[in-house]
Design a protein around this motif. Structure first.
Motif, mmCIF file in Angstrom:
data_model
loop_
_atom_site.group_PDB
_atom_site.id
_atom_site.type_symbol
_atom_site.label_atom_id
_atom_site.label_comp_id
_atom_site.label_asym_id
_atom_site.label_seq_id
_atom_site.Cartn_x
_atom_site.Cartn_y
_atom_site.Cartn_z
ATOM 1 N N VAL A 184 0.837 -1.194 0.000
ATOM 2 C CA VAL A 184 0.000 0.000 0.000
ATOM 3 C C VAL A 184 0.875 1.247 0.000
ATOM 4 O O VAL A 184 0.579 2.242 -0.692
ATOM 5 C CB VAL A 184 -0.941 -0.012 1.225
ATOM 6 N N GLN A 185 1.968 1.224 0.764
ATOM 7 C CA GLN A 185 2.858 2.380 0.823
ATOM 8 C C GLN A 185 3.503 2.665 -0.525
ATOM 9 O O GLN A 185 3.722 3.822 -0.890
ATOM 10 C CB GLN A 185 3.928 2.177 1.892
ATOM 11 N N ASP A 186 3.846 1.619 -1.278
ATOM 12 C CA ASP A 186 4.419 1.819 -2.604
ATOM 13 C C ASP A 186 3.455 2.602 -3.493
ATOM 14 O O ASP A 186 3.834 3.573 -4.162
ATOM 15 C CB ASP A 186 4.717 0.472 -3.264
ATOM 16 N N TRP A 187 2.209 2.158 -3.516
ATOM 17 C CA TRP A 187 1.194 2.841 -4.318
ATOM 18 C C TRP A 187 0.951 4.261 -3.810
ATOM 19 O O TRP A 187 0.788 5.196 -4.597
ATOM 20 C CB TRP A 187 -0.107 2.050 -4.313
ATOM 21 N N ALA A 188 0.916 4.434 -2.500
ATOM 22 C CA ALA A 188 0.686 5.761 -1.928
ATOM 23 C C ALA A 188 1.819 6.713 -2.289
ATOM 24 O O ALA A 188 1.583 7.873 -2.662
ATOM 25 C CB ALA A 188 0.527 5.668 -0.419
ATOM 26 N N GLU A 189 3.063 6.248 -2.193
ATOM 27 C CA GLU A 189 4.207 7.095 -2.541
ATOM 28 C C GLU A 189 4.202 7.426 -4.030
ATOM 29 O O GLU A 189 4.523 8.551 -4.432
ATOM 30 C CB GLU A 189 5.524 6.413 -2.156
ATOM 31 N N ALA A 190 3.845 6.446 -4.865
ATOM 32 C CA ALA A 190 3.766 6.711 -6.301
ATOM 33 C C ALA A 190 2.681 7.741 -6.599
ATOM 34 O O ALA A 190 2.854 8.621 -7.451
ATOM 35 C CB ALA A 190 3.490 5.415 -7.058
ATOM 36 N N ALA A 191 1.562 7.654 -5.885
ATOM 37 C CA ALA A 191 0.478 8.627 -6.063
ATOM 38 C C ALA A 191 0.930 10.018 -5.616
ATOM 39 O O ALA A 191 0.608 11.025 -6.262
ATOM 40 C CB ALA A 191 -0.761 8.192 -5.288
ATOM 41 N N LEU A 192 1.693 10.105 -4.522
ATOM 42 C CA LEU A 192 2.206 11.397 -4.066
ATOM 43 C C LEU A 192 3.166 11.994 -5.084
ATOM 44 O O LEU A 192 3.151 13.205 -5.338
ATOM 45 C CB LEU A 192 2.898 11.239 -2.709
ATOM 46 N N ALA A 193 4.018 11.161 -5.656
ATOM 47 C CA ALA A 193 4.937 11.655 -6.682
ATOM 48 C C ALA A 193 4.162 12.201 -7.872
ATOM 49 O O ALA A 193 4.507 13.252 -8.427
ATOM 50 C CB ALA A 193 5.881 10.537 -7.118
ATOM 51 N N ALA A 194 3.108 11.494 -8.258
ATOM 52 C CA ALA A 194 2.275 11.958 -9.370
ATOM 53 C C ALA A 194 1.578 13.268 -9.023
ATOM 54 O O ALA A 194 1.483 14.180 -9.855
ATOM 55 C CB ALA A 194 1.244 10.884 -9.736
ATOM 56 N N ARG B 287 4.461 3.165 -13.845
ATOM 57 C CA ARG B 287 5.552 3.747 -13.060
ATOM 58 C C ARG B 287 6.144 2.717 -12.104
ATOM 59 O O ARG B 287 7.360 2.669 -11.886
ATOM 60 C CB ARG B 287 5.033 4.955 -12.277
ATOM 61 N N LEU B 288 5.283 1.903 -11.533
ATOM 62 C CA LEU B 288 5.712 0.903 -10.554
ATOM 63 C C LEU B 288 6.119 -0.419 -11.197
ATOM 64 O O LEU B 288 6.565 -1.330 -10.495
ATOM 65 C CB LEU B 288 4.582 0.648 -9.546
ATOM 66 N N GLY B 289 5.952 -0.549 -12.500
ATOM 67 C CA GLY B 289 6.323 -1.783 -13.180
ATOM 68 C C GLY B 289 5.416 -2.947 -12.856
ATOM 69 O O GLY B 289 5.877 -4.084 -12.723
ATOM 70 N N THR B 290 4.111 -2.662 -12.722
ATOM 71 C CA THR B 290 3.169 -3.717 -12.374
ATOM 72 C C THR B 290 1.900 -3.551 -13.212
ATOM 73 O O THR B 290 1.880 -2.808 -14.190
ATOM 74 C CB THR B 290 2.852 -3.685 -10.866
#
Length: 227
Positions: A22-32, A49-52
């Protein structure tokens, strides 16, 4: 951006597959959000972005709104609570205030997220998160002024002044960066802001000099920030 990931093996294959949190997705969303505001938070681009794949997203979130809420919670935790925790062991409240002001302004200058969130304040979710985090930050700063001996009302007033100074620096660092001093002049400027805030009410002279608090710690911090 630091990501915590578990690695598993694909069934029937030898290639390693990353299981995102969940943190990976949250951090990616913050970067976006920092790059393009709320409109940039879209499942497929984040998955790329996350390669998934989108399947990973739906494993963790019911919908995009849930991701946005998780991202805003992550922002409050990593950009507010974690920063306060980093300085919790510093016994001198003046030094803690100085380090907090320095670190916060430096990080906000490097990351456009804060400015982007302020620009998205018309969204009810962002507005609620901004209100919650702003109250927490000003309250924490006010507590430091109380520790320094200011009455509570005055401490709250100065906490608000300090936070508005931080927001002003944040906005200028992204919109008109040349208006702010750089290098050693920047550190002197920030210290000067704090000296003004620490000056006793009604006195024209300088107040407590936070630059003199814990000199070895100050030297080490300056060396780290100068890298």
């Amino acid at each position: 951006m630091v990501m915590v990931r578990e690695r598993t093996k694909e069934t029937g294959g030898g290639a390693a597959r990353q299981r995102l949190t969940v943190q990976d997705w949250a951090e990616a969303a913050l970067a976006a959000m920092g790059e393009g505001g709320l409109a940039a938070v879209a499942v497929e681009p984040l998955a790329a972005r996350l390669g998934t794949t989108k399947g990973s997203f739906y494993w963790h979130f019911a919908n995009r709104d849930a991701l946005i809420e998780a991202a805003l919670d992550r922002w409050a935790e990593s950009r507010t609570e974690a920063v306060m925790d980093e300085l919790a062991d510093e016994p001198d409240p003046g030094e803690r205030l100085r380090l907090l002001f320095r670190r916060a302004t430096r990080r906000a200058a490097e990351d456009p997220l804060e400015v982007s969130l302020l620009a998205s304040a018309t969204d009810p979710r962002v507005a609620a998160a901004l209100a919650r985090v702003t109250d927490r930050r000003i309250g924490h700063i006010a507590d430091l002024f109380v520790e320094l001996g200011f009455p509570e009302d005055e401490a709250q007033h100065r906490g608000l002044l300090a936070y508005t100074a931080y927001l002003g620096h944040t906005q200028l660092s992204h919109s008109v960066p040349r208006s702010l001093p750089d290098g050693p002049a920047r550190e002197r400027h920030l210290d000067g802001v704090l000296e003004t805030l620490l000056r006793p009410a009604g006195t024209p002279g300088a107040g407590p000099d936070v630059r003199q608090a814990n000199p070895p710690h100050r030297a080490a911090e300056t060396a780290v920030e100068g890298r």
